[in-house]
Each structure stands twice: as C-alpha cells, then as structure tokens.
Design a protein around this motif. Structure first.
Motif, short mmCIF file in Angstrom:
data_model
loop_
_atom_site.label_atom_id
_atom_site.label_comp_id
_atom_site.label_asym_id
_atom_site.label_seq_id
_atom_site.Cartn_x
_atom_site.Cartn_y
_atom_site.Cartn_z
N UNK A 111 1.33 4.08 -2.82
CA UNK A 111 1.07 5.46 -2.41
C UNK A 111 2.24 6.37 -2.77
N UNK B 23 -2.51 1.20 15.98
CA UNK B 23 -2.18 0.39 14.81
C UNK B 23 -1.32 -0.81 15.18
N UNK C 215 -5.83 6.81 3.27
CA UNK C 215 -4.56 6.25 2.81
C UNK C 215 -4.73 4.80 2.38
N UNK C 216 -5.34 4.00 3.25
CA UNK C 216 -5.44 2.58 2.92
C UNK C 216 -6.49 2.34 1.83
N UNK D 269 -13.50 -6.98 9.14
CA UNK D 269 -14.47 -6.46 10.10
C UNK D 269 -15.70 -7.38 10.17
N UNK E 37 1.41 -5.22 22.82
CA UNK E 37 0.88 -6.36 22.07
C UNK E 37 1.52 -7.65 22.57
N UNK F 231 -11.00 -5.21 17.99
CA UNK F 231 -11.84 -6.07 17.14
C UNK F 231 -13.13 -5.36 16.73
N UNK F 232 -13.52 -5.59 15.49
CA UNK F 232 -14.72 -4.98 14.89
C UNK F 232 -14.77 -3.48 15.21
N UNK F 233 -13.70 -2.78 14.88
CA UNK F 233 -13.64 -1.32 15.00
C UNK F 233 -13.75 -0.78 16.43
N UNK G 248 -10.34 -4.82 2.51
CA UNK G 248 -10.20 -4.38 3.90
C UNK G 248 -11.50 -4.54 4.68
N UNK H 110 0.82 -1.20 0.00
CA UNK H 110 0.00 0.00 0.00
C UNK H 110 0.86 1.26 0.00
N UNK I 56 -1.08 -9.48 15.85
CA UNK I 56 -0.02 -9.35 14.85
C UNK I 56 1.25 -10.09 15.27
N UNK J 10 -14.86 -10.83 11.69
CA UNK J 10 -14.72 -10.76 13.15
C UNK J 10 -16.08 -10.68 13.80
N UNK K 225 -4.77 -2.73 15.81
CA UNK K 225 -5.11 -2.43 14.41
C UNK K 225 -6.54 -1.89 14.29
#
Lengths: 461, 433
Positions: free
Chosen positions: A83, B371, B394-395, A423, B261, B378-380, A419, A79, A272, A426, B375
């Motif tokens: 960019x 991030x 950006x993404x 979501x 983390x 979970x689920x925002x 992306x 990405x 991660x 999950x 990240x």
C-alpha cells in the motif's frame, strides 16, 4: 508598560550570534551529506522485528559494495508495504526494491510498477562479480515465482507448512517413543486423529492441534492431493484464470477432515498470538504453521523445558501425494530505474542468494534456504543434523513435484480471495454450515472477483 | 435518448409537485411549483448526466426481494438508488433555491446585508470572499474535491494499484443492499417475522455498528454516572481513586484490544478462562461465539471510554447546586428521587455531550479495538462499518466499493450531527431559565 513588555520579549530571543553558530556547526554535516555520492538502494521490507537485517546483512552488503548505500524501510505487514509502495509510486518516488507476498503475485505484475527479474538480468551470469544463482533455486520455490519458466521476482523468504510438536507431551501420551522420535509426529490426516485421541485420553488440559482456518493450508491441501486451485492449470496452462476450483472433492475432503478435528475437540482455534502462550505453557501438543516459525517454536520450547520436534504437513492418506506449495515473500524490482541504480538493486538481490547469506537467513528465521548451494553449505556444516527441526521444510519441498499444482494459482484478485477463506471456514467449523454449499458459495464469490479483475485488467495470455 | 428525455421530464413534473406542495407556505402555489420544476430539472440533470442515465439501462440491474404483509415484490436496487439520489439532490436544490430567493439582496445591497440576524457581516460585496478565501480554498482542496472524487470512485470498478477503472453505474451502492450472486430478501411483517433480512451482508455490518453504539453508550454512561457518584463522595484519597478510574481513557484502542484479547482468549490461555478452569468450570467462548464476541467488544470499548465519562460526570456532579438537593431533601425526596429529579436534569447537558461523543466513538473509532480483539470475527459478527471500509478498501484494495461504503458512513455522520444539533438545542436543560 507596552515598551517594557516588548523589551522583555526581546531579552528572551536567542541572540543572532547563537543562530549563526548553529548554522556554522550544521554546515559540515550538510557538506558531508553532499559528499556521500554512493548510490542509494531503498529496500522496503516487512521484517522490522528481524534485527539481523540491519545489523548483519546491511553492513555486510555495504562493506562488500561500498559504492552502494542500502537504505532499509520497514512496514508492519505485506499489505501495508504494498500500500505504501503504491502511494510512493503515485508520488513518483518509489523505493527500488519491495518485498511482496506469495498471496499477491499477479496484481503487482499487472500494475506496471515492476520490472521482471529475468528482463533486468538478461543473459548475464554474474552481476557486479556475484554469480546469478537463479537456476539453483529449489522445487516449488522456483516454479511459484516463475512465469513461463522465467523469474519475475526473487524468491527470498520462502516457507512451507509443517507441524511442530511438543515431544514431551507426545511421549507422555504414547504417540512417540522418545523425544527425538520426530517421525512419530503424525504425517497423515488419519494419524493426526489417532494421535489426538491418545492425547485427549492422557490429558484433561492439553489441546491437541492448532492451525489457522486460513487459505494457505487449504491451498497446500489441494496441491498435496494433486488438485488445482483454479482453472487453466492454476493459470499456468496457457490461459488466464477465469474461475476457481474451490468446491472440488479434494477441497471438501480437506475441510471434512478439519471439521472432524473440530467436532472431536482436537482442533482449537486461538485468537491472535494466543497459541504462543498456550505453546509456552506446554498445553498445546501440535502446532501446524509456517516452517519460518521454527526459530520461535524451538526457542519457546527450550525456554520452557520441553523438546520441540517437527514433521511434514499431514496429507490425505487415501490419495497419492503430489507436493506442497510455498508461501512467504519475494522481492520485486521497481521498473524505470537509472541503469546504475538498477545494477545496485540487482547486486543486492544476488547478494541475498549468496550461499552464506541465504544460509544465515535460514538459521536466523527458519525460512527455507531456497538455493541448492545454501542447502549444501548448511548440510556440510552439519546444521540439519544438529537442528532436525529446521530440516523438515526442505525435505518437504524436495519431495514435492515441480508441477502447476504446487506452483500456486496466478490471478489478480488472489489476495482478495485469500481473505474470503477465513469467513467461510469459520462458518463451516463454528456454525456447522454445509461444506459443499459453503465452498460453492466461496467459489461463486471468488469467481465474481476474478470477473471484475479481468474487466479492469483484460487477460492477454 | 428518448428514455432519458422522458425521465428528465418526469423528474421535473414530480419535482414541481412534491417541492411545490412541501414549500408552498413560503413560496405560494405557483412559486412552489416553479421552484420544484427547476429543482427537479437540475436534480435529474446533475445526477443522471454524470451517470449517463445508466439506471434506465435494462441491463443494469441488481434485484432484491421485499415481502411486506405477505406480499412479495422484486425490486431493481440500482433503479431504486438512482431515484433516491435524484430525489435527495432535487430536495437539496429546492432548499438552496428557496433560501437564495428569500435572502437575495435588493438591488445595490449585499447578500449579507439582507440578513438581519445579530452578528451580520456588513461590508462591500467582495470583501467577505477575501476573508473567506483561505478557508474556502482549504476546504475545496482538502475536503470538497476529495469528497467529489469519492462520489466519482463510488461509480467505478476500481482497484488500488490498477490504473484502469471501469464505470459500473450504481452497482457499488446496490451491492450494499443486495448481492449479484444471490438476491437479498427483506421481510417486513411477513412469514412470521416482524423484520428479517436474508443475504444482506452489509445490513448485518450496519446492524453491528448500531448494536455496538447502543450498548457502548448504555454501558459506558450507566457505569460512568454510577462511578462518578461514588467518586464524588468525600472520602480519604478520593483524588487517587479518581485518577485510577480515569486512566483507561489514556490507553489507545490497540492496547485495549490486546489487553482484552489476553483477558478473554478463547482457548486455554485467556486469563478469565484459565481462572474458570482453575475453579473447575468450563471455559467460555468469549471471542469465538458471535454474541460473546460482540459483548466482549462492547466491554472493551465501554471500559476504554469509561474514564472519560467518569471525568466529565465527576465535573458535572460538582456543578449541581447543593441548595437544590437540600431543598428536594427537605421536601421529602429520597436519594433515588433526588438523583432522578434533580441530579439527572441538572447534568443532562453533560449526559448528551457524553452520549454523542460516545456515539461518535463507537461508530467511527472502534477499528483498533475490534481489529486487535476479534479481527471482525467470528464470521463477521463484530465487523462494523469502519472495519468493513478498511477491509474492502485497504486490505482488498477495492476502492470503488469502499468509496460507496464511505458515502454511507458520511450519511451516518450527517445524521448523527443533525440529531445532535436538534437534541442539544431543544431537549437539554442548560440552567434555571
């Protein structure tokens, strides 16, 4: 006082002679820089951590073609690479080659930044003495990067999902007879559940399987069952994609299987990089991930005293298997280059496909050797026999049909849609959201993005 | 055409009435009405002409539902945002005109001479502009022009890397309060809810930002003061303890995210969960449960800020006059009362400084921590405003929607700064006077 102070300050100034000396010393280097009349080929890639590229590949290319100066530039992910490349384009000085990702193929094609590979090559069979080996590219790696049978980009780091297993744990749980019995690693959904039940019975502190709740496995799961990801045959059947088919029965079945693993406590979602630690500790029995992770998985296993095996991505035993799709990345050629620069860039691309270079790339990383000649070379050397973990990906792709299902879907907002998976998945896995309803919502949101993209870039297929 | 004309007339009349009423004290009734009419006219023209009066287009709509005290109405989000925009710009024009009217110089004077406040610049008409030019040009090129571009982008369907853009009215803004797919529904004192929102994704993101800000400020300040009190004790090796307590401040957000983390990892590998397992306890879902994940972000960020806060509070505590504490002690105040009635008021400027710096940090600088730790999941659950802008712009390369979001962020900055000036100016003790 004032004059005294000034005098002191002057004393501290470097003498003029010293400055002149520095200039004189710098002069030869400036002259040298001017003397370098090699053609610069800038390759913007994302593999800063693979030292083989600057240490072996770059010197080998420059030794074979002294007229070119290969300059490597690195971004930390696809990405960012795209960019930064877009920024460079906006400023009028883009690198000649860019490594792109399989989850973002159509948008670069629509950007006008790049020249289709087949157009640049034309009907030539060799470039700068290197044979054009595009017709040797195998299976879905070929179809994924083709449009109407022509290559738009160069497939380079192609991979496919496979399952790596801690064979010692599988033997101890009674799933496999011995540590070299890779065929015992479950290859269907039902077999995964059965193996996980055995593992759960045998250990208290071992997690059965981990894989990302992400788009790539979902897409592969659909392709394996012969389902399309998007309409108009994934956008390859003569019309553009106007809607996705994420809410098909095949999609529901895959997520129901994934949910069954989660419900039974067999599937564990790590943060991660956490799987690396669990894997290294010998507390994870199976890890489904990119075949490109082969080198890392095996080395961690060797370092921690367990044998690592690999087998194909598990498929739905109730449906005929069609094939897997590839992921990873490709290389794009910037449009509008000076002819001699474009020739240099093409030379480097063809150099990458040379059997020994492609074979070495596979050995260093685990990425699929995408050309038949590289595969034959590795086989002749006995590589796959000695390293069966590395052979699975090629076997999987060789057994995959060359069909629009395995060629992946092409639409401009694919990267955005990609992306959105996580979501929703999950939500299904953690919050027990209804699978069909969640996928209907995902489809509706994805369709809206496609509609918006098609407004910006009208489809002319 | 007719609707545009009527809209402008309506804005002028309503502007005259509203502004006239609000500014009547300084302008008189007639002056206020005239000022309001001009502001209303300018406000509607400067916003609606660039927007091509799109909010009046019946096809341009995104609805949300609002239930108040059991009554539900359906509201056109695009129209509401358009009207709010006209009102805000009208008010800005009114204030600007009001200010100019009252500060406009008499014939032969200068704008600057009219101001009698200390520090007034006195000179020729053009000379201030010469001195200001470098700054004004810099601001214009690097701040105002990009800001204007951002507003323009906010009205476009635009993607990074695609040359074409399509005007989409205020849809990018409307999509922040509702969704094209499913109308958002806001409940206020309705259906058994004091406050509840459905399908309002961005509001949830906004809520996360507010949550993080409140709790990071609370935790980092409460602990900061407590540790500073301990660190201020005269004990052997105090400077070493102070240094050790301050060092987390020197760590970047990325490292903080990665360290936490590793500490809190949800599977078998997180240090804390491994410890729990060793003790025969069940692992906790630090990063996979929405509320645990939020708490983890607060813990990581508060820890990161703690060092800075301790540093400031140690300095602040040293500045508290001993005599005051002694006097309070003689008057019979115990340690807690001395702390509450002497120490806290004396260090209040520092508390407000730290609170606002922490607020700014938790609103705008949390990206690296989030991030690397969750990240945004979970689920925002841990996606805040900044993480979302980066995700979208950006993404996902959707720079139109990201521009709209960054305008919201800009408004938050303005709000926080305004609050900062108000509170710092009025409520803080800066000494005995």
């Amino acid at each position: 006082m004032f004059w005294k102070g000034q005098a002191r300050e002057h004393e501290k100034d470097p003498p003029l002679v010293l400055l002149l000396l520095v200039l004189v010393l710098l002069l030869p280097s400036l002259t040298l820089a001017q003397d370098d009349d090699r053609i610069k080929i800038r390759f913007f890639h994302r593999w800063g951590n693979i030292t083989w590229i600057p240490e072996v590949l770059e010197p080998a290319f420059e030794a074979a073609f002294p007229q070119y100066d290969l300059e490597l530039r690195v971004a930390d992910n696809y990405n960012n690479a795209y960019d930064l490349y877009t920024l460079a384009q906006e400023q009028g000085d883009p690198p000649e080659l860019l490594q792109g990702t399989s989850s973002n193929t159509q948008a670069p094609r629509d950007s006008g930044f790049f020249k289709p590979l087949h157009e640049a090559i034309g009907d030539r069979t060799e470039i700068n003495g290197i044979p054009v080996r595009l017709d040797e590219i195998v299976g879905p790696a070929a179809t994924f990067y083709q449009l109407d049978g022509e290559y738009y980009e160069l497939p380079w780091n192609a991979s496919t999902p496979v399952v790596f297993a801690n064979m010692d744990l599988l033997v101890e749980a009674g799933v496999a007879e011995d540590v070299n019995d890779f065929a015992a690693i479950p290859s269907t959904w039902a077999e995964v559940n059965e193996a996980c039940a055995l593992i759960a019975d045998s250990f208290d502190d071992v997690d059965c399987i981990n894989f990302g709740a992400s788009g790539w496995y979902f897409e592969n799961a659909l392709a394996m069952q012969g389902a399309f990801l998007a309409n108009n045959e994934n956008g390859r059947g003569g019309g553009c994609v106007t809607e996705v088919l994420f809410n098909s029965q095949e999609a529901v079945d895959y997520l129901a299987w994934h949910k069954s693993l989660e419900d039974a406590g067999y599937w564990v979602d790590y943060g991660r990089s956490e799987y690396d630690i669990t894997w290294a500790n010998g507390k994870l029995a199976m890890h489904m991930t990119s075949s490109a992770a082969a080198r890392g998985r095996v080395e961690i296993g060797e370092g921690n005293g367990f044998t690592v095996g690999a087998n194909r991505m598990p498929y739905n035993q109730d449906v005929d298997y069609v094939g897997n799709t590839v992921g990873g990345g490709m290389i794009l050629l910037t449009d509008g280059l000076e002819p001699e620069v474009e020739e240099g860039a093409l030379t480097f691309l063809m150099f990458l496909l040379e059997p020994e270079n492609m074979a070495a790339w596979h050995q260093v990383t685990g990425y699929v050797p995408v050309t038949q000649s590289a595969f034959d070379l590795l086989e002749a050397e006995g590589w796959f026999e000695e390293n069966p973990t590395f052979a699975v990906a090629n076997q999987q792709l060789a057994g995959s049909a060359r069909a629009p299902q395995t060629a992946g879907a092409i639409f401009g907002s694919f990267a955005q849609v990609y992306k959105m998976y996580r979501e929703v998945f999950q939500d299904i896995l953690r919050n027990n959201a209804d699978i069909q309803e969640s996928l209907d919502r995902l489809k509706a949101e994805a369709d809206l993005l496609i509609e918006e993209y098609n407004l910006l870039v009208p489809c002319d297929a | 055409m007719l609707s545009a004309f009527l809209f402008t007339c309506l804005a002028t009349v309503l502007g005259a009435l509203a502004v006239g009423a609000l500014l009547r004290r300084s302008n008189g009734l007639r002056g206020g009405l005239a000022l309001g009419a001009v502001a209303g006219l300018l406000g509607s023209l400067t916003t609606m002409v660039p927007l091509k009066y799109c909010v009046l287009d019946p096809e341009n709509h995104m609805f949300f539902r609002l239930s108040v005290l059991g009554q539900t109405i359906t509201v056109n989000a695009v129209a509401v945002i358009g009207i709010l925009l006209v009102m805000a710009v009208t008010w800005a024009f009114a204030l600007a005109i009001d200010r100019l009217r009252h500060h406009w110089p008499a014939r032969g004077g200068t704008v600057w001479q009219a101001d009698t406040a200390p520090g007034t610049f006195v000179g020729y008409d053009f000379s201030p502009w010469i001195f200001l030019a470098p700054t004004v040009v810099g601001l214009a090129v690097f701040t105002y022009y990009p800001a204007a571009q951002n507003f323009f982008l906010g009205t476009q369907l635009a993607r990074r890397g695609v040359a074409n853009t399509v005007f989409n009215c205020l849809d990018n803004f409307a999509s922040l309060i509702t969704s094209r797919l499913q109308d958002a529904h806001y409940y206020i004192l309705s259906d058994g809810n004091i406050w509840h929102a459905e399908n309002a994704r961005y509001l949830a993101v906004f809520g996360n930002s507010v949550f993080f800000s409140l709790f990071i400020v609370l935790v980092a300040n409460a602990l900061g003061i407590a540790i500073a009190l301990l660190a201020s004790q005269k004990i052997r090796g105090a400077s070493i303890y102070r240094t050790l307590m301050i060092w987390p401040y020197a760590i970047s957000g990325v490292v903080v995210g990665v360290v936490f983390a590793l500490l809190l990892g949800g599977g078998g590998s997180g240090f804390l969960n491994q410890t729990l397992r060793l003790l025969g306890l069940q692992p906790l879902p630090f990063l996979s449960d929405p509320w645990w994940a939020r708490a983890s972000v607060v813990a990581a960020a508060a820890w990161n800020k703690l060092g800075f806060n301790v540093l400031i509070y140690v300095a602040a505590l040293q500045a508290v006059p001993r005599e005051l504490l002694e006097a309070a002690s003689i008057d019979g105040a115990n340690a807690w009362k001395r702390f509450l009635n002497v120490t806290i008021p004396m260090i209040s400027p520092y508390i407000f400084l730290v609170v606002f710096l922490n607020l700014n940090y938790s609103f705008f600088d949390l990206y690296a921590v989030i991030d690397n730790l969750t990240e945004g999941g979970p689920v925002n659950a841990t996606t805040n405003l900044v993480v979302d802008v980066i995700r979208v712009g950006v993404e996902s390369r959707d720079i139109g929607k990201a521009a709209a979001q960054s305008i919201v962020l800009f408004m938050v900055v303005v709000g926080l700064t305004y609050m900062q000036f108000r509170v710092m100016g009025r409520r803080v003790t800066y000494g005995a006077d």
